[in-house]
Write a protein that holds these residues in place. Structure first.
Motif, PDB file in Angstrom:
ATOM      1  N   LEU A 205       0.558   6.922  -1.379  1.00 16.40           N
ATOM      2  CA  LEU A 205       1.079   5.556  -1.348  1.00 16.40           C
ATOM      3  C   LEU A 205       0.010   4.572  -0.878  1.00 16.40           C
ATOM      4  CD1 LEU A 205       4.710   5.886   0.092  1.00 16.40           C
ATOM      5  CD2 LEU A 205       3.926   6.012  -2.274  1.00 16.40           C
ATOM      6  N   MET A 206      -0.900   5.043  -0.036  1.00 15.04           N
ATOM      7  CA  MET A 206      -1.979   4.178   0.451  1.00 15.04           C
ATOM      8  C   MET A 206      -2.977   3.821  -0.653  1.00 15.04           C
ATOM      9  SD  MET A 206      -2.883   5.990   4.089  1.00 15.04           S
ATOM     10  CE  MET A 206      -1.613   6.416   5.281  1.00 15.04           C
ATOM     11  N   MET A 207      -3.009   4.594  -1.729  1.00 22.27           N
ATOM     12  CA  MET A 207      -3.978   4.363  -2.796  1.00 22.27           C
ATOM     13  C   MET A 207      -3.841   2.983  -3.445  1.00 22.27           C
ATOM     14  SD  MET A 207      -4.153   8.000  -4.802  1.00 22.27           S
ATOM     15  CE  MET A 207      -5.236   7.345  -6.087  1.00 22.27           C
ATOM     16  N   PHE A 208      -2.665   2.370  -3.325  1.00 16.05           N
ATOM     17  CA  PHE A 208      -2.463   1.066  -3.943  1.00 16.05           C
ATOM     18  C   PHE A 208      -3.015  -0.069  -3.092  1.00 16.05           C
ATOM     19  CE2 PHE A 208       0.736   3.976  -5.559  1.00 16.05           C
ATOM     20  CZ  PHE A 208       0.554   3.832  -6.922  1.00 16.05           C
ATOM     21  N   ARG A 235       3.070   0.040  -5.973  1.00 15.51           N
ATOM     22  CA  ARG A 235       3.563   1.096  -5.074  1.00 15.51           C
ATOM     23  C   ARG A 235       5.049   1.356  -5.332  1.00 15.51           C
ATOM     24  NH1 ARG A 235       0.412   0.535  -0.986  1.00 15.51           N
ATOM     25  NH2 ARG A 235       1.185  -1.547  -0.562  1.00 15.51           N
ATOM     26  N   GLN A 236       5.824   0.281  -5.504  1.00 20.46           N
ATOM     27  CA  GLN A 236       7.253   0.429  -5.792  1.00 20.46           C
ATOM     28  C   GLN A 236       7.468   1.172  -7.112  1.00 20.46           C
ATOM     29  OE1 GLN A 236      10.139  -0.870  -3.855  1.00 20.46           O
ATOM     30  NE2 GLN A 236      10.973   0.708  -5.193  1.00 20.46           N
ATOM     31  N   LYS A 237       6.699   0.809  -8.116  1.00 18.76           N
ATOM     32  CA  LYS A 237       6.826   1.457  -9.422  1.00 18.76           C
ATOM     33  C   LYS A 237       6.493   2.942  -9.326  1.00 18.76           C
ATOM     34  CE  LYS A 237       5.393   0.844 -14.263  1.00 18.76           C
ATOM     35  NZ  LYS A 237       4.513   0.090 -15.188  1.00 18.76           N
ATOM     36  N   GLU A 271       7.100   2.483   4.645  1.00 21.09           N
ATOM     37  CA  GLU A 271       5.715   2.062   4.414  1.00 21.09           C
ATOM     38  C   GLU A 271       4.748   3.100   4.990  1.00 21.09           C
ATOM     39  OE1 GLU A 271       4.001  -1.070   3.320  1.00 21.09           O
ATOM     40  OE2 GLU A 271       5.813  -1.055   2.094  1.00 21.09           O
ATOM     41  N   PRO A 272       3.593   3.274   4.362  1.00 19.68           N
ATOM     42  CA  PRO A 272       2.582   4.162   4.956  1.00 19.68           C
ATOM     43  C   PRO A 272       2.131   3.631   6.317  1.00 19.68           C
ATOM     44  CG  PRO A 272       2.013   3.575   2.684  1.00 19.68           C
ATOM     45  CD  PRO A 272       3.137   2.687   3.087  1.00 19.68           C
ATOM     46  N   ASP A 273       1.466   4.471   7.074  1.00 20.22           N
ATOM     47  CA  ASP A 273       0.885   4.071   8.363  1.00 20.22           C
ATOM     48  C   ASP A 273      -0.420   3.331   8.085  1.00 20.22           C
ATOM     49  OD1 ASP A 273      -0.381   3.849  10.787  1.00 20.22           O
ATOM     50  OD2 ASP A 273       0.072   5.887  11.450  1.00 20.22           O
ATOM     51  N   TRP A 274      -0.361   1.997   8.116  1.00 20.51           N
ATOM     52  CA  TRP A 274      -1.548   1.225   7.751  1.00 20.51           C
ATOM     53  C   TRP A 274      -2.654   1.324   8.799  1.00 20.51           C
ATOM     54  CZ3 TRP A 274      -1.801   0.880   2.993  1.00 20.51           C
ATOM     55  CH2 TRP A 274      -0.679   0.619   2.205  1.00 20.51           C
TER      56      TRP A 274
END
Length: 324
Positions: A205-208, A235-237, A271-274
């Motif tokens: 998910l962080m890749m976006f 990310r949603q898609k 959400e990912p851990d930013w």
């Protein structure tokens, strides 16, 4: 050369810049010899350079498994995939070179930290199931990012993405096939597949990129059509497409807050851990040191080849001048 080209980052409201934006808005492709703002050039070099570096560094976690793949067929498939990634890097370096930056400069920027690569490749691939998860999740996220780039405003980048996306689709199917075999196998194999999904879900998910509210470059990149969608949209898609695939496999997405939202027609998700994301970008991920050490070694070991090619080119040039 690169530093001279991009030293001016101030907003450009000249007549040329307005005419340039009008071309973008009209859907025209910008070609290397066309006039372009310094910021547009710099943004493209950064994006294409980091994309190219990601393709090259992305070979490392998978190349590690070529000799350990469970069958000869799996070895051949993985070898072909790693070979494709090398080709993708070369296409993208060539596209970036049309903007006046050399491949050597791009590599040096990677090695000294001025350029990054996708954070996902700083995570280890611990089991064979990770090869499935990388193909399914990582290449799946890459496709989600890259398909819109076939319509990006810079011609060489747009054209390179057409072939890259076709090959990435094969990579995603290859990964999903591994996960299907593992999930339908023994209890130990299914557990291994679930473990790979657990470890790679949030890094995928962080890749976006960071959330839109924290993204530094998105607004201008979208105005220039260097980027076609926001990070959060993609990310949603990706989540909406991938969750049903996990359910089909009989695997569980590692997100206790994941649920379908009828109102928005998509999944709500954590959400990912930013903080982790930015920490990995700073060089503190599990494999950052290992990945850059491998690239530095390749650069140093290849010096004699580069020197030989330069000497040969110089010799040919001298002979050509003498013949005239």
């Amino acid at each position: 050369m690169y530093a001279q080209m991009v030293k001016s980052e101030a907003a450009d409201d000249s007549a040329e810049a307005k005419a340039f934006q009008a071309r973008i808005d009209a859907g025209e492709k910008i070609e290397p010899k066309d006039w372009m703002p310094a910021g547009y050039r710099k943004t493209l070099i950064r994006q294409m350079g980091q994309h190219a570096h990601s393709e090259i560094v992305g070979q490392l976690p998978e190349g590690n498994w070529i000799t350990r793949a469970p069958t000869l067929e799996r070895k051949a498939i993985l070898l072909a995939k790693v070979q494709d990634e090398a080709g993708h890097g070369l296409y993208l370096y060539c596209a970036a070179e049309t903007l006046g930056v050399s491949r050597d400069e791009l590599t040096e920027m990677l090695l000294d930290g001025r350029m990054k690569y996708s954070s996902i490749f700083n995570y280890p691939t611990l089991t064979w199931a990770d090869m499935g998860a990388v193909g399914w999740l990582v290449d799946g996220a890459a496709i989600m990012n890259q398909v819109p780039l076939q319509r990006t405003s810079f011609g060489p980048y747009s054209r390179a993405m057409i072939r890259i996306c076709k090959e990435e689709s094969f990579h995603q199917r290859q990964g999903y096939d591994i996960m299907m075999k593992m999930a339908a196998g023994t209890e130990a194999q299914k557990k291994m597949a679930q473990d790979a999904l657990n470890r790679l879900w949030f890094p995928s998910l962080m890749m976006f990129g960071p959330s839109d509210k924290d993204s530094v470059h998105s607004t201008q990149s979208m105005a220039w059509k260097i980027k076609m969608n926001t990070n959060d949209e993609l990310r949603q898609k990706f989540v909406d497409q991938t969750v049903p695939q996990a359910e089909y496999l009989g695997l569980t997405v590692p997100d206790k807050d994941l649920k379908w939202n009828d109102e928005k027609g998509g999944y709500d998700f954590t959400e990912p851990d930013w903080d982790e994301f930015f920490d990995v970008l700073k060089g503190n991920g599990p494999c950052n040191t290992e990945r850059l050490a491998a690239r530095n070694k390749a650069w140093d070991d290849g010096k004699w080849v580069r020197d030989g090619l330069l000497a040969h080119a110089e010799k040919r040039s001298i002979r050509k001048v003498a013949a005239q």
